[in-house]
Write a protein that holds these residues in place. Sequence first.
Motif, PDB file in Angstrom:
ATOM      1  N   GLU A 111       0.837  -1.199   0.000  1.00 41.62           N
ATOM      2  CA  GLU A 111       0.000   0.000   0.000  1.00 41.62           C
ATOM      3  C   GLU A 111       0.869   1.245   0.000  1.00 41.62           C
ATOM      4  N   THR A 112       0.475   2.259  -0.749  1.00 45.66           N
ATOM      5  CA  THR A 112       1.203   3.521  -0.797  1.00 45.66           C
ATOM      6  C   THR A 112       0.478   4.592   0.008  1.00 45.66           C
ATOM      7  N   ALA A 113       1.169   5.707   0.225  1.00 43.01           N
ATOM      8  CA  ALA A 113       0.547   6.819   0.939  1.00 43.01           C
ATOM      9  C   ALA A 113      -0.643   7.351   0.147  1.00 43.01           C
ATOM     10  N   ALA A 114      -0.544   7.359  -1.184  1.00 44.69           N
ATOM     11  CA  ALA A 114      -1.653   7.820  -2.028  1.00 44.69           C
ATOM     12  C   ALA A 114      -2.866   6.908  -1.871  1.00 44.69           C
ATOM     13  N   ASP A 115      -2.625   5.609  -1.755  1.00 41.70           N
ATOM     14  CA  ASP A 115      -3.729   4.666  -1.545  1.00 41.70           C
ATOM     15  C   ASP A 115      -4.459   4.984  -0.236  1.00 41.70           C
ATOM     16  N   ILE A 116      -3.677   5.275   0.790  1.00 40.67           N
ATOM     17  CA  ILE A 116      -4.255   5.520   2.111  1.00 40.67           C
ATOM     18  C   ILE A 116      -5.033   6.822   2.137  1.00 40.67           C
ATOM     19  N   THR A 117      -4.501   7.854   1.508  1.00 41.71           N
ATOM     20  CA  THR A 117      -5.220   9.139   1.505  1.00 41.71           C
ATOM     21  C   THR A 117      -6.486   9.051   0.659  1.00 41.71           C
ATOM     22  N   ALA A 118      -6.453   8.259  -0.410  1.00 41.92           N
ATOM     23  CA  ALA A 118      -7.654   8.079  -1.230  1.00 41.92           C
ATOM     24  C   ALA A 118      -8.733   7.364  -0.427  1.00 41.92           C
ATOM     25  N   ALA A 119      -8.334   6.363   0.335  1.00 45.90           N
ATOM     26  CA  ALA A 119      -9.295   5.631   1.162  1.00 45.90           C
ATOM     27  C   ALA A 119      -9.863   6.539   2.247  1.00 45.90           C
ATOM     28  N   ALA A 120      -9.006   7.395   2.823  1.00 44.72           N
ATOM     29  CA  ALA A 120      -9.473   8.322   3.848  1.00 44.72           C
ATOM     30  C   ALA A 120     -10.495   9.298   3.260  1.00 44.72           C
ATOM     31  N   LYS A 121     -10.211   9.810   2.080  1.00 44.48           N
ATOM     32  CA  LYS A 121     -11.123  10.757   1.422  1.00 44.48           C
ATOM     33  C   LYS A 121     -12.455  10.101   1.134  1.00 44.48           C
ATOM     34  N   ALA A 122     -12.402   8.862   0.660  1.00 44.78           N
ATOM     35  CA  ALA A 122     -13.638   8.141   0.344  1.00 44.78           C
ATOM     36  C   ALA A 122     -14.490   7.904   1.583  1.00 44.78           C
ATOM     37  N   ALA A 123     -13.825   7.780   2.714  1.00 51.14           N
ATOM     38  CA  ALA A 123     -14.536   7.547   3.973  1.00 51.14           C
ATOM     39  C   ALA A 123     -14.918   8.847   4.667  1.00 51.14           C
ATOM     40  N   GLY A 124     -14.577   9.991   4.051  1.00 49.33           N
ATOM     41  CA  GLY A 124     -14.890  11.282   4.654  1.00 49.33           C
ATOM     42  C   GLY A 124     -13.993  11.632   5.820  1.00 49.33           C
ATOM     43  N   LEU A 125     -12.792  11.065   5.840  1.00 49.57           N
ATOM     44  CA  LEU A 125     -11.850  11.302   6.935  1.00 49.57           C
ATOM     45  C   LEU A 125     -10.701  12.189   6.468  1.00 49.57           C
ATOM     46  N   PRO A 126     -10.057  12.918   7.374  1.00 47.41           N
ATOM     47  CA  PRO A 126      -8.909  13.735   6.990  1.00 47.41           C
ATOM     48  C   PRO A 126      -7.699  12.869   6.679  1.00 47.41           C
ATOM     49  N   LYS A 127      -6.757  13.420   5.933  1.00 50.77           N
ATOM     50  CA  LYS A 127      -5.509  12.708   5.682  1.00 50.77           C
ATOM     51  C   LYS A 127      -4.774  12.518   7.007  1.00 50.77           C
ATOM     52  N   PRO A 128      -4.314  11.324   7.320  1.00 52.00           N
ATOM     53  CA  PRO A 128      -3.623  11.122   8.600  1.00 52.00           C
ATOM     54  C   PRO A 128      -2.358  11.962   8.700  1.00 52.00           C
ATOM     55  N   ALA A 129      -2.045  12.386   9.912  1.00 49.59           N
ATOM     56  CA  ALA A 129      -0.842  13.197  10.131  1.00 49.59           C
ATOM     57  C   ALA A 129       0.417  12.385   9.880  1.00 49.59           C
ATOM     58  N   SER A 130       0.344  11.085  10.154  1.00 52.26           N
ATOM     59  CA  SER A 130       1.495  10.216   9.920  1.00 52.26           C
ATOM     60  C   SER A 130       1.007   8.845   9.483  1.00 52.26           C
ATOM     61  N   ILE A 131       1.879   8.132   8.785  1.00 50.21           N
ATOM     62  CA  ILE A 131       1.568   6.766   8.339  1.00 50.21           C
ATOM     63  C   ILE A 131       2.761   5.883   8.666  1.00 50.21           C
ATOM     64  N   LEU A 132       2.483   4.730   9.271  1.00 55.37           N
ATOM     65  CA  LEU A 132       3.531   3.773   9.590  1.00 55.37           C
ATOM     66  C   LEU A 132       3.606   2.721   8.493  1.00 55.37           C
ATOM     67  N   PHE A 133       4.818   2.486   8.000  1.00 53.57           N
ATOM     68  CA  PHE A 133       5.052   1.465   6.983  1.00 53.57           C
ATOM     69  C   PHE A 133       5.936   0.389   7.599  1.00 53.57           C
ATOM     70  N   PRO A 134       5.344  -0.750   7.970  1.00 56.84           N
ATOM     71  CA  PRO A 134       6.110  -1.797   8.656  1.00 56.84           C
ATOM     72  C   PRO A 134       7.363  -2.212   7.890  1.00 56.84           C
ATOM     73  N   GLY A 135       8.482  -2.216   8.610  1.00 61.92           N
ATOM     74  CA  GLY A 135       9.759  -2.592   8.013  1.00 61.92           C
ATOM     75  C   GLY A 135      10.434  -1.483   7.245  1.00 61.92           C
ATOM     76  N   LYS A 136       9.725  -0.389   6.992  1.00 62.51           N
ATOM     77  CA  LYS A 136      10.297   0.723   6.223  1.00 62.51           C
ATOM     78  C   LYS A 136      10.515   1.968   7.081  1.00 62.51           C
ATOM     79  N   GLY A 137       9.502   2.376   7.844  1.00 66.42           N
ATOM     80  CA  GLY A 137       9.621   3.583   8.653  1.00 66.42           C
ATOM     81  C   GLY A 137       8.321   4.365   8.682  1.00 66.42           C
ATOM     82  N   VAL A 138       8.420   5.690   8.708  1.00 61.02           N
ATOM     83  CA  VAL A 138       7.259   6.558   8.904  1.00 61.02           C
ATOM     84  C   VAL A 138       7.267   7.686   7.881  1.00 61.02           C
ATOM     85  N   LEU A 139       6.086   8.061   7.438  1.00 57.84           N
ATOM     86  CA  LEU A 139       5.924   9.264   6.622  1.00 57.84           C
ATOM     87  C   LEU A 139       5.034  10.244   7.367  1.00 57.84           C
ATOM     88  N   MET A 140       5.333  11.544   7.200  1.00 60.38           N
ATOM     89  CA  MET A 140       4.537  12.613   7.792  1.00 60.38           C
ATOM     90  C   MET A 140       3.856  13.408   6.690  1.00 60.38           C
TER      91      MET A 140
END
Length: 358
Positions: free
Chosen positions: A269-298
């Motif tokens: 899953e990419t950050a774009a996938d997650i933000t698209a899912a959040a938008k579809a659910a009427g939720l704000p873009k998360p402040a941070s995303i954890l990527f197991p084994g890779k690290g964190v994006l803000m």
Amino acid sequence: MTVRDEADFTAEFDGLRALSARVGGDPLLVQAAGGNTSIKRDGTLWIKASGTWLANALSDDIFVPVAMTPLLDCVERDDPAAEKAQSFVIAAENPSGLRPSIETTVHSAMPQKIVVHVHCVDTIAVAVRREAEAILERRLEGMNWAFVPYARPGLPLAHAIRERLRPGIDVLVLGNHGLVVAAETVADAAALLERVCARLGQPRREAPPADEEALKDVAAGSGYRLPQMAEAHAVGTDRQSCRIAAGGSLYPDHVIFLGPGSVVADEGETAADITAAAKAAGLPKPASILFPGKGVLMREDASAGAEALARCLAEVTARMGEDARPRYLSEGENAELLDWDAEKYRQMLDSRAGAGRT
């Protein structure tokens, strides 16, 4: 008050400012605008103002005077006016128009002259566990301490403290929150803080390094970036920390500055996938995303508070072993924090400070 008394108070207040700046500059004790300190004199409580940073105590005007007697009367009556404590500010001695800390009622509940409240990561790593009180009985043996089960910061927490407070208590461990120490002098408060933190210190699990190239790939075109503090990656690269974070919110400031819980990406899953899912659910873009084994994006516009709390999450979870049984904040507890006016005020100040503040 005599000239000597005035000089003694000024020296003690200067000492409190120095201690505040020192603890505020240590991300293992205080993150962003979190934590607060106070000093009492002749019925006035001088406390750190809401949204200000303890780290700036020597350079900025961060303390606001509050009349204690009417405030304590309101706490006794469970009057909502005690929540903000704005009604009890001594305006003539508050030229900057500062607003009292959301923890003013907590400081007023302690009888000692000096009160220091920090979000010590070693303490939090214990205080978020279901077995916290049993651990504290071993670690703080011989000290005058009390454990206070989680209550929303402000008036509910002040009442919870009053229920647990006994004569001589000078250390409070706040469930899912942090640490309070109190003393009659700044020097004694500083020594007590150091002693308690040493007792509650625990090993930090080393995490694999972040895979920054992989993170940049999953961030492409999404409005996300690498965190400013490299230490934040550990909650993503360490599988145990990631598992704990995925369970939910552990303490209030995480909810306030990062949102409830943690968003953890699925494999592929990419950050774009997650933000698209959040938008579809009427939720704000998360402040941070954890990527197991890779690290964190803000998120690109993540505030200074969000950056600091992203690192805090990594530091807390790295101190929790496989045997830890976290006590997560409930949906209702998350909601009351997000809907609380006092916290919305802190969020507003944090956003005005701008992303990237250190």
